[in-house]
Scaffold this motif. Sequence first.
Motif, PDB file in Angstrom:
ATOM      1  N   ALA A  87      49.965  42.629  29.991  1.00  0.00           N
ATOM      2  CA  ALA A  87      49.846  41.134  30.112  1.00  0.00           C
ATOM      3  C   ALA A  87      48.872  41.528  31.639  1.00  0.00           C
ATOM      4  N   THR A  88      47.305  40.486  31.395  1.00  0.00           N
ATOM      5  CA  THR A  88      46.865  40.854  32.753  1.00  0.00           C
ATOM      6  C   THR A  88      47.198  39.157  33.267  1.00  0.00           C
ATOM      7  N   SER A  89      47.069  38.901  34.367  1.00  0.00           N
ATOM      8  CA  SER A  89      46.761  37.257  34.557  1.00  0.00           C
ATOM      9  C   SER A  89      45.501  36.789  34.679  1.00  0.00           C
ATOM     10  N   MET A  90      46.336  35.428  34.854  1.00  0.00           N
ATOM     11  CA  MET A  90      44.523  34.969  35.075  1.00  0.00           C
ATOM     12  C   MET A  90      43.722  34.945  36.903  1.00  0.00           C
TER      13      MET A  90
ATOM     14  N   ARG B 268      43.967  37.930  38.357  1.00  0.00           N
ATOM     15  CA  ARG B 268      43.174  38.450  38.102  1.00  0.00           C
ATOM     16  C   ARG B 268      41.841  38.837  37.092  1.00  0.00           C
TER      17      ARG B 268
ATOM     18  N   ARG C 119      39.349  39.238  28.475  1.00  0.00           N
ATOM     19  CA  ARG C 119      40.272  39.462  28.280  1.00  0.00           C
ATOM     20  C   ARG C 119      40.538  41.078  27.847  1.00  0.00           C
TER      21      ARG C 119
END
Length: 389
Positions: free
Chosen positions: A8-11, A13, A389
């Motif tokens: 998962a990639t944080s918002m 980032r 995303r």
Amino acid sequence: MGEQEYKATSMLRIVAGQFLEHRFAVIGLGIILIFALLAIFAPMISNLLGVNPSDQNIFNRYKPIMTRIEKSLGQREEVVERFISDHREQAQTLITATREAGLIDAKVSDADALFEIMEQVGEDPATISKLSALNIPEANAFIKVLKSFTTVHYLGTDELGRDVLMRLIFGARVSITIGVLVACISAMIGLIIGSLAGYYGGFLDSALMRVTDSLLALPLIPVLILFAAADIKQIPVLGWFIRGDNESIAKMIVVLCIFSWMTAARLVRASILSVKEKEFVFAAKTLGASDFRIIALHITPNILAPLLVAVTLGVGSSIIFEAALSFLGLGVQPPTPTWGNMLYNAQEMIYEAPLLAIFPGLLIFITVICFNFVGDGLQDAIDPKAIRR
């Protein structure tokens, strides 16, 4: 085949990555940070260069760039005399040390001792090395005074012989601070009014939006000129804010804030009209949350993105309006330097000394363009349709 793992990639980032892809926004942010650092450390730069932005010398007006100026004999004697009166004990310690080192003739009185050293430095610069060899703090303090007799004006001098570079740096402190404060305060006012209008609707919405539309319909520059020229200190509420040494700066911030919140208010209202119909708002109401809690904790975080863009773009507009009013002589008053009043002072000698107008005008142009690029970059970065995303 094993199961594929997804990270998962944080918002934050994702948004930062999108922003960094906007090349002009990154360059604009870098230039803004450089200007901000110069403004913050302006007093330190002034001490380092030995130049005060308020020092006047009418005998060295309109000097070209990279001019080296030597203080006259009378000015040097005045500086030394000020050093003696402000640091009597240090001066006496230094005189004793120089006598012991043989730098002063025994016939010279204590009252004339430091003036004698001053003359020796003018005839033989190696005297400074002899003073430094004394290895005492008093000698180092006096050496700093002696070195201030020669100043380098990298961008020349203005109509009163003041250093242009230092006035530009100190002017950045005022111009950028006014721009940022006006944009932030206007955003807060717009957030409150837009939230009330969008969330409650009905008569309150109609009343607040009619006031907003009325202010938006006014010709901004003439109205700002009218308010800037008026003595708004007499207004009970505003008079409390507009007082003290920085009266003209406070007055400028108040005047600009009064007429800068309307766009933010309409933007917030439009965003709330769509957000308040979402399921999480109904869930909060069902759980008994108060209107203030719903607006502050549930709705506001979801409308901060467009508001942040509006703030960034509003900084550039505020800087332009401040410069325009200062150019007309109705903004921040001398001797406080701003880019706008530097333009105002330069207009009388625009043909004889055009650089006095070019330098502040160019800085205003670059700063406003950079803030607009940063605003465009933020708008692209936080746009849900543009996020990959």
